[in-house]
Design an enzyme around this catalytic site. Structure first.
Site, PDB file in Angstrom:
ATOM      1  N   HIS A  78       0.826  -1.225   0.000  1.00 49.72           N
ATOM      2  CA  HIS A  78       0.000   0.000   0.000  1.00 49.72           C
ATOM      3  C   HIS A  78       0.856   1.269   0.000  1.00 49.72           C
ATOM      4  O   HIS A  78       0.407   2.319   0.451  1.00 49.72           O
ATOM      5  CB  HIS A  78      -0.996  -0.002   1.169  1.00 49.72           C
ATOM      6  CG  HIS A  78      -2.106  -0.989   0.973  1.00 49.72           C
ATOM      7  ND1 HIS A  78      -3.232  -0.704   0.251  1.00 49.72           N
ATOM      8  CD2 HIS A  78      -2.227  -2.277   1.376  1.00 49.72           C
ATOM      9  CE1 HIS A  78      -4.025  -1.781   0.224  1.00 49.72           C
ATOM     10  NE2 HIS A  78      -3.428  -2.745   0.898  1.00 49.72           N
ATOM     11  N   THR A  79       2.061   1.149  -0.486  1.00 49.49           N
ATOM     12  CA  THR A  79       2.922   2.330  -0.639  1.00 49.49           C
ATOM     13  C   THR A  79       2.933   2.820  -2.083  1.00 49.49           C
ATOM     14  O   THR A  79       3.291   3.963  -2.334  1.00 49.49           O
ATOM     15  CB  THR A  79       4.366   2.012  -0.213  1.00 49.49           C
ATOM     16  OG1 THR A  79       4.726   0.755  -0.789  1.00 49.49           O
ATOM     17  CG2 THR A  79       4.494   1.915   1.301  1.00 49.49           C
ATOM     18  N   SER A  96      -1.889 -10.921  -8.230  1.00 49.23           N
ATOM     19  CA  SER A  96      -2.070 -10.079  -9.406  1.00 49.23           C
ATOM     20  C   SER A  96      -2.330 -10.808 -10.700  1.00 49.23           C
ATOM     21  O   SER A  96      -1.737 -10.484 -11.725  1.00 49.23           O
ATOM     22  CB  SER A  96      -0.854  -9.189  -9.604  1.00 49.23           C
ATOM     23  OG  SER A  96      -0.817  -8.271  -8.607  1.00 49.23           O
ATOM     24  N   ASP A 120       1.762  -3.759  -9.488  1.00 46.93           N
ATOM     25  CA  ASP A 120       1.466  -5.071 -10.078  1.00 46.93           C
ATOM     26  C   ASP A 120       1.791  -5.093 -11.570  1.00 46.93           C
ATOM     27  O   ASP A 120       2.409  -6.022 -12.077  1.00 46.93           O
ATOM     28  CB  ASP A 120      -0.015  -5.424  -9.878  1.00 46.93           C
ATOM     29  CG  ASP A 120      -0.418  -5.408  -8.413  1.00 46.93           C
ATOM     30  OD1 ASP A 120       0.474  -5.316  -7.552  1.00 46.93           O
ATOM     31  OD2 ASP A 120      -1.629  -5.481  -8.140  1.00 46.93           O
TER      32      ASP A 120
END
Ligand code: GLA
Length: 381
Positions: A36-37, A127, A173
């Site tokens: 989540h960066t 992903s 991703d």
């Protein structure tokens, strides 16, 4: 690579469309640390894997195009001049989204047929969606000489996800899937979209994944919520993205945000630092340190960012019971999917048996253990 899958997709394509296709492999990814960066312009540490999507694609003279999801045994016929999103959550949106984004760039496509299938389960947090998007854009670029660079292709894939799938994902991703390098992980700066490859050889340790085999609903809306919390706090701080903030910067606005959102922003700042620290630990060959950072990442995702779930937390707890597991954490967007574990090679069997047994007893369902090889990015087979 999975030759059985390649043969299956090629055969299905030929049977359905009576011509020879171009075959493309587009990998899924793992992420060692930095969760989540990416949409905060920060650092991530992903690698492409030897599992992903195989797509068979070819032009056709017909006056419509066909997409064939082999795993689902579903075919859909469509017109290139009438592309629009279909019902939420449907697989064809990954294909349609890519087509629409290519058309938005005034590139001309002709009709084509595509058949695809994969060997990563959806919802594993590896992903499969970016792998599919990349296989479509890569194949269309080849067939219709669109002249797109790999950087342009991953933006098209990302925008497809934003506009057709409805997930405001970062670039990790699509980047990892497109630019992966065999036996390497990539320390990616999501602001410059440039990466530094690290050869991954953990000597007597290795990475292993455990899939919870759950994917809780609401994960997409929770994802978009997290992203907007981060953007709002960055705006409050007067910076472009949380990547630019320190913990003390955040302190200055503490009374202007809710405690819950404060923790989320704090997590992002700390996780971004952890990704950079992890690269240093790897350079120094300090696996104990790397493992600690991985455990800390999970704690932050669980308690601060709140994107974990009971099943993931349970598997990380199982890892902590075993001192030969140096680190474990949830991987990807969260709310299900896999944990990534850094484990002593001589403990792999015992750990996977113990964790699988405990998981079965606790949840009355099986988890799955995956061993992965790090692979090259999207390419023609
Ligand atoms: C999903 C998104 C990525 C990234 C991760 C969390 O996989 O597609 O862009 O934000 O979640 O790190």
């Amino acid at each position: 690579m999975n030759t059985v899958l390649i043969n299956e997709i090629e055969t299905c394509f030929k049977e359905a469309f009576k011509t020879d296709p171009l075959l493309i492999f587009s990998p899924g990814r793992i992420n060692i640390i930095g969760e989540h960066t990416d949409y905060n312009d920060g650092f991530v540490f992903p690698a492409a894997v030897d599992k992903g999507i195989v797509a068979a694609i070819q032009k056709t003279d017909a006056d419509s195009s066909v997409a064939y999801a082999v795993n689902k045994d579903e075919k859909i016929t469509f017109s290139l001049d009438k592309i629009k999103p279909s019902a939420e959550g449907r697989w064809e949106n990954y294909v349609f989204g890519v087509i629409a984004e290519i058309q938005n760039r005034s590139k001309k496509l002709g009709n084509f047929n595509i058949a695809f299938g994969g060997d990563i389960p959806g919802g594993a947090g590896m992903s499969s969606s970016a792998a599919l998007e990349n296989s479509v854009v890569y194949g269309l670029n080849e067939l219709f000489d669109l002249g797109l660079t790999k950087n342009e292709m991953i933006i098209i894939s990302q925008k497809a996800e934003h506009n057709y799938v409805g997930v405001k994902c970062g670039i990790m991703d699509q980047y990892a899937s497109m630019f992966g390098i065999e036996n390497h992980a990539l320390l990616l700066d999501c602001r410059t979209v440039e990466s530094k490859p690290y050869e991954i050889d953990f000597k007597d340790h290795q990475l292993m994944l455990i899939n919870t085999n759950v994917k809780h609903s609401l994960s997409d809306s929770a994802y978009n919520d997290r992203r907007s919390v981060c953007e709002n706090i960055a705006e409050l701080l007067g910076i472009k993205a949380l990547r630019d903030a320190t913990e003390s910067d955040l302190e200055t606005i503490k009374d202007q945000v809710s405690p819950v959102n404060y923790q989320k922003a704090l997590f992002v700042i700390q996780e971004n630092n952890r990704a950079v620290e992890a690269s240093k630990a790897m350079e120094a060959g300090d696996l104990e340190r790397l493992g600690q950072l991985i455990y800390q990442s999970h704690a932050g995702l669980q308690h601060q960012y709140k994107v974990s779930c009971e099943e993931l937390d349970f598997l990380v707890e199982q890892a902590k019971l075993n001192n030969k597991v140096l680190g474990a954490r949830m991987m990807g967007g969260g709310f299900g999917g896999c944990t990534i574990n850094l484990v002593a090679k001589d403990e792999i069997e015992a750990f996977s048996e113990a964790a699988s047994k405990a998981y079965q007893e606790k949840f009355n369902k099986a988890c799955s253990v995956y061993f992965i090889e790090l692979s090259d990015g999207t390419h023609i087979i």
